[in-house]
Design an enzyme around this catalytic site. Structure first.
Site, PDB file in Angstrom:
ATOM      1  N   ASP A   1       0.864  -1.173   0.000  1.00 13.33           N
ATOM      2  CA  ASP A   1       0.000   0.000   0.000  1.00 13.33           C
ATOM      3  C   ASP A   1       0.904   1.227   0.000  1.00 13.33           C
ATOM      4  OD1 ASP A   1      -2.081   2.032   0.915  1.00 13.33           O
ATOM      5  OD2 ASP A   1      -3.276   0.201   1.058  1.00 13.33           O
TER       6      ASP A   1
ATOM      7  N   ASP B   1       3.640   1.956  -4.987  1.00 20.97           N
ATOM      8  CA  ASP B   1       2.712   2.743  -5.798  1.00 20.97           C
ATOM      9  C   ASP B   1       2.319   1.864  -6.976  1.00 20.97           C
ATOM     10  OD1 ASP B   1       1.423   4.404  -7.584  1.00 20.97           O
ATOM     11  OD2 ASP B   1       2.995   5.933  -7.640  1.00 20.97           O
ATOM     12  N   VAL B   2       1.069   1.388  -6.987  1.00 22.32           N
ATOM     13  CA  VAL B   2       0.667   0.404  -7.992  1.00 22.32           C
ATOM     14  C   VAL B   2       0.646   0.978  -9.404  1.00 22.32           C
ATOM     15  CG1 VAL B   2      -0.652  -0.993  -6.362  1.00 22.32           C
ATOM     16  CG2 VAL B   2      -1.818   0.814  -7.679  1.00 22.32           C
TER      17      VAL B   2
ATOM     18  N   SER C   1     -16.444  -3.909 -10.065  1.00 27.85           N
ATOM     19  CA  SER C   1     -17.488  -3.203  -9.335  1.00 27.85           C
ATOM     20  C   SER C   1     -18.771  -3.215 -10.145  1.00 27.85           C
ATOM     21  CB  SER C   1     -17.073  -1.753  -9.075  1.00 27.85           C
ATOM     22  OG  SER C   1     -18.133  -1.001  -8.509  1.00 27.85           O
TER      23      SER C   1
ATOM     24  N   TYR D   1     -14.747   6.645 -12.328  1.00 26.41           N
ATOM     25  CA  TYR D   1     -14.637   5.386 -11.584  1.00 26.41           C
ATOM     26  C   TYR D   1     -15.345   4.262 -12.330  1.00 26.41           C
ATOM     27  CZ  TYR D   1     -15.057   2.060  -7.725  1.00 26.41           C
ATOM     28  OH  TYR D   1     -14.998   0.927  -6.940  1.00 26.41           O
TER      29      TYR D   1
ATOM     30  N   LYS E   1     -13.557   0.808 -13.763  1.00 28.26           N
ATOM     31  CA  LYS E   1     -13.919  -0.551 -13.365  1.00 28.26           C
ATOM     32  C   LYS E   1     -14.399  -1.366 -14.563  1.00 28.26           C
ATOM     33  CE  LYS E   1     -12.750  -0.542  -9.107  1.00 28.26           C
ATOM     34  NZ  LYS E   1     -11.676  -1.457  -8.623  1.00 28.26           N
TER      35      LYS E   1
ATOM     36  N   THR F   1     -16.840  -0.651   3.931  1.00 33.13           N
ATOM     37  CA  THR F   1     -15.447  -0.344   4.233  1.00 33.13           C
ATOM     38  C   THR F   1     -15.366   1.064   4.819  1.00 33.13           C
ATOM     39  OG1 THR F   1     -15.025   0.658   2.065  1.00 33.13           O
ATOM     40  CG2 THR F   1     -14.713  -1.742   2.262  1.00 33.13           C
TER      41      THR F   1
END
Length: 259
Positions: free
Chosen positions: A36, A63-64, A143, A156, A160, A190
């Site tokens: 993370d 950092d992805v 999602s 977003y 997804k 979450t």
């Protein structure tokens, strides 16, 4: 001990679904490296999971969206674990907006983290699994937003949808290597979800219920990350799912159906 001896990387491990996935894997006997950008919480989650056992967890910052960073972190993790059997990739961000006004900055940021990050981490995992010769499991996070119109979250939603398409394509490309690639579509409560609800007024909360929660057959409420998501993540990482690939799998209490 369903994952006894498994070697697993979990991105987005500092909180929410990533943290629950770390806990579930360690409880099932796996050795896990969490990743993370949040070093403080990522380290805490790993330490707490390890203390509960029977598996182990450690943490490294990554950092992805940065290929060099991902490749180096995955190589270190695989070296410390002795290989790689599974990748769980919950890491993602969300920004609200309007389709007419979404900014280039928000669009590019979500595409970099949610889409490019999925591609880069998946490629790194596939490389390591192929080198190991035993295949493995990659679990992406899609999602419902990638399946339906999202007037208040256009970037977003687009990101997804791209994750869904990438998952199917990677599964088809890597099946011959024994690497299966699936995506779950979660409706899980979450901290990020609760924070978003806290910012809503009464009218927005009502609209949110009818759009997102009313259709959840099992209680009209989002699920618990440890109770409802964790066991599914264990199943998809383990041998019981060895003939499942290229699928979008809702974990949402009946919120939607995917064909």
């Amino acid at each position: 001990m369903e994952l006894d001896g498994y070697r697993i990387i979990v991105t987005g491990s500092a909180r929410g679904m990533g943290a629950a996935t770390v806990r579930s894997y360690v409880a099932a006997g796996a050795d896990v490296v969490g990743m993370d950008v949040d070093e403080e919480n990522g380290g805490r989650v790993a330490a707490e999971a390890s203390a509960q056992g029977p598996g182990t967890a450690s943490f490294t910052r990554v950092d992805v969206s940065d290929r060099a960073d991902v490749d180096a972190a995955f190589d270190r993790a695989a070296q410390s674990l002795g290989g790689l059997d599974a990748l769980a990739h919950p890491a993602a961000i969300q920004r609200p907006g309007d389709a007419s006004e979404v900014t280039v900055e928000d669009w590019d940021l979500m595409m970099a983290i949610n889409v490019r990050g999925t591609m880069i981490t998946n490629q790194a995992a596939h490389r390591l699994m192929r080198q190991g010769g035993n295949g493995g499991s990659i679990i992406n996070f899609g999602s419902i937003s990638g399946l339906r119109p999202e007037p208040v979250a256009p970037a977003y939603s687009a990101s997804k949808g791209a994750v869904h398409s990438w998952t199917r394509t990677a599964a088809a490309a890597w099946g011959a290597d024994g690497v299966r690639v699936n995506a779950i579509l979660p409706a899980i409560a979450t901290p990020m979800y609760e924070e978003a609800k806290d910012r809503m007024d009464e009218a927005q909360l009502t609209a949110h219920f009818w759009q997102n929660e009313q259709s959840i057959a099992m209680g009209q409420a989002y699920g618990d990350p440890d109770r409802d998501l964790g066991p599914v993540m264990v199943f998809l990482a383990g041998k019981g799912s060895r003939f499942i690939t290229g699928q979008l799998i809702p974990v949402d209490g009946g919120q939607t159906s995917v064909r």
